[in-house]
Design a protein around this motif. Sequence first.
Motif, PDB file in Angstrom:
ATOM      1  N   UNK A  63      -2.539  15.525   7.822  1.00 57.80           N
ATOM      2  CA  UNK A  63      -2.816  16.214   9.086  1.00 57.80           C
ATOM      3  C   UNK A  63      -3.192  17.671   8.840  1.00 57.80           C
ATOM      4  N   UNK A  64      -2.416  18.314   7.965  1.00 58.65           N
ATOM      5  CA  UNK A  64      -2.711  19.704   7.612  1.00 58.65           C
ATOM      6  C   UNK A  64      -4.100  19.802   6.988  1.00 58.65           C
ATOM      7  N   UNK A  65      -4.402  18.832   6.130  1.00 60.53           N
ATOM      8  CA  UNK A  65      -5.722  18.818   5.494  1.00 60.53           C
ATOM      9  C   UNK A  65      -6.834  18.714   6.526  1.00 60.53           C
ATOM     10  N   UNK A  66      -6.648  17.835   7.511  1.00 55.61           N
ATOM     11  CA  UNK A  66      -7.658  17.674   8.570  1.00 55.61           C
ATOM     12  C   UNK A  66      -7.850  18.982   9.323  1.00 55.61           C
ATOM     13  N   UNK A  67      -6.719  19.584   9.683  1.00 56.52           N
ATOM     14  CA  UNK A  67      -6.754  20.825  10.452  1.00 56.52           C
ATOM     15  C   UNK A  67      -7.513  21.918   9.692  1.00 56.52           C
TER      16      UNK A  67
ATOM     17  N   UNK B   9       3.960   9.927  -4.419  1.00 50.37           N
ATOM     18  CA  UNK B   9       4.059   8.484  -4.664  1.00 50.37           C
ATOM     19  C   UNK B   9       3.841   7.710  -3.368  1.00 50.37           C
ATOM     20  N   UNK B  10       4.471   8.181  -2.288  1.00 49.31           N
ATOM     21  CA  UNK B  10       4.322   7.521  -0.989  1.00 49.31           C
ATOM     22  C   UNK B  10       2.879   7.592  -0.511  1.00 49.31           C
ATOM     23  N   UNK B  11       2.242   8.766  -0.711  1.00 50.56           N
ATOM     24  CA  UNK B  11       0.860   8.948  -0.269  1.00 50.56           C
ATOM     25  C   UNK B  11      -0.051   7.939  -0.965  1.00 50.56           C
ATOM     26  N   UNK B  12       0.206   7.709  -2.274  1.00 50.56           N
ATOM     27  CA  UNK B  12      -0.624   6.767  -3.018  1.00 50.56           C
ATOM     28  C   UNK B  12      -0.368   5.340  -2.566  1.00 50.56           C
ATOM     29  N   UNK B  13       0.932   4.997  -2.392  1.00 52.01           N
ATOM     30  CA  UNK B  13       1.289   3.635  -1.998  1.00 52.01           C
ATOM     31  C   UNK B  13       0.768   3.305  -0.597  1.00 52.01           C
ATOM     32  N   UNK B  14       0.767   4.299   0.303  1.00 55.49           N
ATOM     33  CA  UNK B  14       0.362   4.076   1.690  1.00 55.49           C
ATOM     34  C   UNK B  14      -1.078   4.533   1.953  1.00 55.49           C
ATOM     35  N   UNK B  15      -1.819   4.720   0.899  1.00 57.58           N
ATOM     36  CA  UNK B  15      -3.183   5.260   1.027  1.00 57.58           C
ATOM     37  C   UNK B  15      -4.016   4.633   2.129  1.00 57.58           C
ATOM     38  N   UNK B  16      -4.207   3.310   2.156  1.00 58.53           N
ATOM     39  CA  UNK B  16      -5.059   2.692   3.185  1.00 58.53           C
ATOM     40  C   UNK B  16      -4.549   2.958   4.598  1.00 58.53           C
ATOM     41  N   UNK B  17      -3.206   2.853   4.825  1.00 56.29           N
ATOM     42  CA  UNK B  17      -2.647   3.115   6.167  1.00 56.29           C
ATOM     43  C   UNK B  17      -2.894   4.557   6.579  1.00 56.29           C
ATOM     44  N   UNK B  18      -2.665   5.490   5.629  1.00 53.76           N
ATOM     45  CA  UNK B  18      -2.871   6.909   5.935  1.00 53.76           C
ATOM     46  C   UNK B  18      -4.325   7.153   6.330  1.00 53.76           C
ATOM     47  N   UNK B  19      -5.232   6.576   5.568  1.00 55.68           N
ATOM     48  CA  UNK B  19      -6.661   6.793   5.831  1.00 55.68           C
ATOM     49  C   UNK B  19      -7.054   6.231   7.194  1.00 55.68           C
ATOM     50  N   UNK B  20      -6.600   5.012   7.486  1.00 59.33           N
ATOM     51  CA  UNK B  20      -6.968   4.376   8.756  1.00 59.33           C
ATOM     52  C   UNK B  20      -6.446   5.178   9.945  1.00 59.33           C
ATOM     53  N   UNK B  21      -5.180   5.628   9.845  1.00 57.94           N
ATOM     54  CA  UNK B  21      -4.599   6.394  10.948  1.00 57.94           C
ATOM     55  C   UNK B  21      -5.205   7.794  11.048  1.00 57.94           C
ATOM     56  N   UNK B  22      -5.528   8.379   9.889  1.00 52.62           N
ATOM     57  CA  UNK B  22      -6.177   9.698   9.900  1.00 52.62           C
ATOM     58  C   UNK B  22      -7.517   9.603  10.611  1.00 52.62           C
ATOM     59  N   UNK B  23      -8.204   8.471  10.385  1.00 50.96           N
ATOM     60  CA  UNK B  23      -9.511   8.283  11.023  1.00 50.96           C
ATOM     61  C   UNK B  23      -9.367   8.272  12.540  1.00 50.96           C
TER      62      UNK B  23
END
Lengths: 274, 249
Positions: free
Chosen positions: B226-230, B44-58
């Motif tokens: 992060x794990x996914x990126x790795x 639920x958190x991942x979906x709600x924070x999707x844009x922030x997660x994506x921007x920071x992952x970038x």
Amino acid sequence: MMASTHGQAAGAAASGPRSVPVIALEGLTKTFPGADGRPVHALGPVDLRILPGEFVALVGPSGCGKSTLLRLIAGLEAASGGTRQRYGTPFEAPSHEVGIIFQDHVLFPWATVLENVLLPADILHLPRRVADERARKLLALTGLSDFAGHKPQMLSGGMKQRAAFCRAMLADPRFLLLDEPFGALDALTREELSLELSRLWGELGRTAFMITHDIDEAILLGDRVLVMSPRPGRIVADIAVDLPRPRSVDTAAHPRFQAIKQQIRRLIFERRST
Amino acid sequence: MNARHAGRLLTPAVYAVCLIAWEGLVHGFAIPSWLLPAPSQIMAAALAWGPELAANAFVTLRETLAGFLLALALSLPLAGLIAFNALARRSLYPLLLGLQSVPKVALAPLMTVWFGFSEWPKILIVVLVCFFPILVNVVAGLDSVPSAMLDLMRSLGAPQHMVLRRLRIPAALPALFTGCKVAITFAVIGAVIAEFVSAQSGLGYLIMITTSQSQTPVAFAAILVLTGISVALFYAIEFLEKRFVTWKV
Ligand SMILES: Nc1ncnc2c1ncn2[C@@H]1O[C@H](COP(=O)(O)OP(=O)(O)OP(=O)(O)O)[C@@H](O)[C@H]1O
Ligand SMILES: [Mg+2]
């Protein structure tokens, strides 16, 4: 001490008395710096003349300096003493006119069979089309046409040695050096390839120097069989093989074959027991 | 169902059992989400924070890749120098091997002192952690060329650049990829730790901030990304390895 019966067979191919030896060694020696500081006298002195068109085979016990002699003839190793001449000229470095087939095929695993065979063409800047044609001809001659695009790891041991033969022949060398080319193969494949080499050599008409552990192989292929002593290796016998060519599976049944074999075995084992 | 199907389903089954057990434990013991969020809360958190997660992952991905590529560009010529120059081998190599023992992430605060609050301190930490595994493996790879192959090249009178191109570089490729796979895993860790020390963006920064604000489900979601990126970077290198190293050694 040369138990020489040499003289009749050297004329197997055209080699008049005035022809320049392909290789002429005089008093050649090799001493390696040993690991413990004591130098290792590995070879010689060796005197040897190889005439154009001759197939010279060398047998000797393990570690006697056979590979060292071959590397000296190839120019891959510096001599410690004596002189060496190639076609009448002293030499220090390898020549692309001399093809080498190593004990272990030494094919590049990342390249296809065809690319491996074409390696000398790339290095020597041979015209691409001519080289390509020649490579395909050699692969056909050795039954490898269907494997030109394969990686060496997909080939059997015997096929790898055939590919190595093609590569060594690509630049059309006048002189071929073979260091136990079939040493890693089973007895049957070995004999098959020996006969094949004998046939190819007959067709291509080159000079060759081959090291082997196998007395039968030496007699089957050679015009002369040289016998080497244990280290430091010296040539203790130079035996002419006066067997008819072309040689075949039946050659080994020839009474003369057996007589020569027995002569060589005596030379090796009698020396060993004294 | 036959054995092959069972084998293929085993791993997902184990994952599913673990997730269900985790979900059950959190609800059963009424564990608060700031302590340990349940998988459903993390999703639920991942979906709600999707844009922030994506921007920071970038941001983190950019630092990781920039550092990794820079390390590659630095270590390859150095490895060549060490492999072919006896003086460089005797002088540089021991020095570099000694430096390898320095715990690089401990330098992260210093990097900030030296290079400020830009992305550079993070990239440099990534360079430091990637550099050595690549260098050591490539040197070993260049050294590993069988002497018989060198003899073959010499017998053909091949010039040095030909020996390098046709023999040494292909022979060193498997070792290069081994080094890169080790390095890329370190690279992600290096980037995150550097972000812990000082950053205004990146997944490491997001984890720090959300944890301190008791938004643990978001932190977990960031760790998941992060794990996914790795994993993705690792498999990208393995994909390239399969493309370029088609032989067994
Ligand atoms: N590079 C080297 N450095 C030191 N010693 C060497 C070197 N090469 C060969 N030798 C020594 O020289 C001797 C002869 O070696 P060589 O390889 O010529 O033997 P060989 O007759 O070919 O043996 P094999 O039949 O087992 O191949 C051996 O005692 C070996 O230890
Ligand atoms: Mg040998």
